[in-house]
Design an enzyme around this catalytic site. Structure first.
Site, PDB file in Angstrom:
ATOM      1  N   LYS A  74       0.832  -1.208   0.000  1.00 63.40           N
ATOM      2  CA  LYS A  74       0.000   0.000   0.000  1.00 63.40           C
ATOM      3  C   LYS A  74       0.867   1.259   0.000  1.00 63.40           C
ATOM      4  O   LYS A  74       0.638   2.185  -0.794  1.00 63.40           O
ATOM      5  CB  LYS A  74      -0.904   0.002   1.239  1.00 63.40           C
ATOM      6  CG  LYS A  74      -1.545   1.346   1.591  1.00 63.40           C
ATOM      7  CD  LYS A  74      -2.232   1.269   2.937  1.00 63.40           C
ATOM      8  CE  LYS A  74      -2.861   2.589   3.355  1.00 63.40           C
ATOM      9  NZ  LYS A  74      -1.852   3.604   3.761  1.00 63.40           N
ATOM     10  N   ASN A  75       1.848   1.306   0.891  1.00 66.77           N
ATOM     11  CA  ASN A  75       2.634   2.529   1.051  1.00 66.77           C
ATOM     12  C   ASN A  75       3.643   2.739  -0.074  1.00 66.77           C
ATOM     13  O   ASN A  75       4.247   3.809  -0.169  1.00 66.77           O
ATOM     14  CB  ASN A  75       3.340   2.514   2.407  1.00 66.77           C
ATOM     15  CG  ASN A  75       2.359   2.641   3.561  1.00 66.77           C
ATOM     16  OD1 ASN A  75       1.282   3.214   3.404  1.00 66.77           O
ATOM     17  ND2 ASN A  75       2.718   2.105   4.712  1.00 66.77           N
ATOM     18  N   ARG A  96       0.047  14.710  12.389  1.00 60.51           N
ATOM     19  CA  ARG A  96       0.769  14.536  11.121  1.00 60.51           C
ATOM     20  C   ARG A  96       0.776  15.812  10.271  1.00 60.51           C
ATOM     21  O   ARG A  96       0.222  15.862   9.177  1.00 60.51           O
ATOM     22  CB  ARG A  96       0.170  13.370  10.325  1.00 60.51           C
ATOM     23  CG  ARG A  96       0.398  12.050  11.006  1.00 60.51           C
ATOM     24  CD  ARG A  96       0.131  10.878  10.088  1.00 60.51           C
ATOM     25  NE  ARG A  96      -1.273  10.576   9.998  1.00 60.51           N
ATOM     26  CZ  ARG A  96      -1.779   9.591   9.267  1.00 60.51           C
ATOM     27  NH1 ARG A  96      -1.000   8.852   8.555  1.00 60.51           N
ATOM     28  NH2 ARG A  96      -3.069   9.355   9.251  1.00 60.51           N
ATOM     29  N   ASP A 145       3.562   1.394  12.365  1.00 64.58           N
ATOM     30  CA  ASP A 145       2.387   0.707  11.822  1.00 64.58           C
ATOM     31  C   ASP A 145       2.217  -0.705  12.382  1.00 64.58           C
ATOM     32  O   ASP A 145       1.132  -1.285  12.265  1.00 64.58           O
ATOM     33  CB  ASP A 145       2.466   0.633  10.293  1.00 64.58           C
ATOM     34  CG  ASP A 145       2.056   1.929   9.626  1.00 64.58           C
ATOM     35  OD1 ASP A 145       1.589   2.841  10.335  1.00 64.58           O
ATOM     36  OD2 ASP A 145       2.200   2.036   8.399  1.00 64.58           O
ATOM     37  N   ARG A 160      -8.806  -0.109   4.113  1.00 60.79           N
ATOM     38  CA  ARG A 160      -7.901   0.856   3.494  1.00 60.79           C
ATOM     39  C   ARG A 160      -6.528   0.249   3.211  1.00 60.79           C
ATOM     40  O   ARG A 160      -5.811   0.707   2.315  1.00 60.79           O
ATOM     41  CB  ARG A 160      -7.729   2.086   4.393  1.00 60.79           C
ATOM     42  CG  ARG A 160      -8.957   2.985   4.470  1.00 60.79           C
ATOM     43  CD  ARG A 160      -8.662   4.274   5.232  1.00 60.79           C
ATOM     44  NE  ARG A 160      -7.505   4.914   4.657  1.00 60.79           N
ATOM     45  CZ  ARG A 160      -6.433   5.296   5.354  1.00 60.79           C
ATOM     46  NH1 ARG A 160      -6.379   5.094   6.655  1.00 60.79           N
ATOM     47  NH2 ARG A 160      -5.431   5.876   4.747  1.00 60.79           N
TER      48      ARG A 160
END
Length: 420
Positions: free
Chosen positions: A22-23, A121, A305, A397
């Site tokens: 994903k990242n 963030r 994470d 997500r």
């Protein structure tokens, strides 16, 4: 509404292919707009954040074709400088489009991004970096408007090795005039993948994988084809799951070099890990060991994470564990849900003290962010009786199909529909 039902008590056994990262894929998709042509990206995870990014690219004039896990982006007809608010509010990483759109068309407007609720963030490092490349940025009415007549290379020293800021500056620098040097750059594997993708398109990038990245601006890029590597956070989540439940699993495609710190952590929790060119095998024969002190850090340290999934496993460890969260101040939202399940956790600022209990008990819980939601699935697998996890849109997500994956490993995990 859909929720996840978990009936605990089963050890995990079997092997699965790990989804694409994903990242990595999100900034790669954003980078595709730099090229006035076609890019082909393989092994893209079918997750809601990728679907959102596809809608954004479509809204600004890209033509998107999806064939299985392959996404083909034709950015020749780019025709919009405004990112639709509805997508920005849904996905924080939409901010990564600032750099490439500024580089390609010298003008972009975006609202402040949304996404997971794990902390402030701030995007000040993004803004400061782009200004150093000769961008003018106006902040008004919750909008960022970025413009330039010409991006110029510069030396940028980041105050913190922010992944997002590194990516945005890197992407803006590709078509800038001259050389850009990013010092104290993030070194996460996803940055390395983005650099590899840009190089594939014809960008000139040096210092890949280091804390100093140099980008020599080019005037144009070319078509390319790239395959995204396995998601290290999904891999780590399933490693934490087997550390908690016991069993033996093989995670095909997992990249050992991306997970050295995580492998060390699960080994200290009592696991045996075996690595090969095909992936990683994790064996757990007993209740997990406690972890005396685990701190989250930027890569190559332990990733924030994976703090919540590992915390879930440590709730049933033999002894007391201490976690220190150094990256996101609101990462402990999952704790109150774990306590509902019988966990013994005490929070003091950045510090979490987890006193291991013999077992958890199933109940109805709610996810408040992506990785905390995955942690609740792990907690459900080690709990007695049935756990119901609600607000699973956060989990979707980042996990292509967490129920499918865990079912293939023998867990009793299913999507269910609430009776209205």
């Amino acid at each position: 509404m859909t929720y996840i039902q978990v009936i605990g008590g089963k050890k995990l056994h079997g092997d699965i292919e790990v989804q694409g990262s994903k990242n990595a894929v999100l900034p790669i998709l954003a980078a595709s707009v730099l090229h006035n042509g076609v890019t082909t990206i393989h092994h893209c995870p079918d997750i809601s954040d990728v679907q959102c990014m596809i809608r954004i690219l479509d809204s600004i004039g890209c033509k998107i074709k999806k064939e299985g896990s392959t996404i083909i982006v034709d950015a020749t007809q780019l025709n919009n400088y405004r990112i639709p608010d509805e997508y920005v509010a849904r996905m924080r990483s939409s901010i990564i489009l600032l750099g490439p759109l500024l580089g390609r068309q010298h003008f972009v407007t975006i609202s402040y991004p949304g996404g997971c609720t794990i902390g402030a963030r701030p995007i000040d490092l993004h803004v400061k970096g782009l200004k150093r490349l000769s961008a003018e940025i106006i902040e008004a009415n919750d909008l960022l408007t970025c413009m330039t007549t010409k991006l110029m290379g510069s030396e940028i020293n980041l105050d913190f090795p922010s992944v997002g800021a590194t990516e945005n500056i890197l992407l803006a620098a590709v078509l800038a005039e001259g050389t850009t040097i990013i010092k104290n750059a993030a070194k996460e594997p996803e940055i390395e993948e983005l650099c590899e993708f840009l190089t594939c398109m014809g960008a000139k990038v040096d210092g890949i994988g280091t804390g100093t990245i140099a980008v020599q601006g080019v005037t144009a890029l070319h078509d390319c084809e790239y395959t995204v590597k396995a998601d290290r956070i999904v891999t780590g989540t399933y490693m934490a799951a087997v550390a908690a439940t016991g069993g033996k699993i093989t995670l095909r495609g997992a990249v050992k070099e991306h997970l050295e710190e995580v492998i060390g952590v699960v080994n200290r929790m009592g696991c045996i890990t075996q690595t090969s060119s095909d992936g990683i095998t994790v064996i757990q024969k007993s209740r997990p060991n406690a972890y005396d002190l685990l701190r989250t850090k930027p890569y190559p340290g332990f990733p924030t994470d994976l703090q919540s999934p590992v915390m879930a496993a440590l709730t049933v460890a033999k002894g007391n564990s201490i976690l220190i969260e150094n990256i996101f101040e609101a990462r402990y939202k999952v704790v109150r849900e774990l306590i509902k399940m019988g966990a013994n956790i005490e929070i003091d600022g950045k510090i979490a003290i987890i006193r291991g209990v013999k077992t958890l008990h199933g109940t109805s819980v709610k996810s408040y962010e992506l990785r905390g939601g995955a942690a609740l699935v792990i907690a459900g697998m080690i709990a007695k009786e049935t756990t119901e996890i609600h607000s699973i849109e956060y989990i979707l997500r980042g996990y292509e199909d967490i129920c499918r994956d865990l079912q293939m490993l023998g867990a009793n995990v299913n999507y269910m529909e609430e009776n209205m």
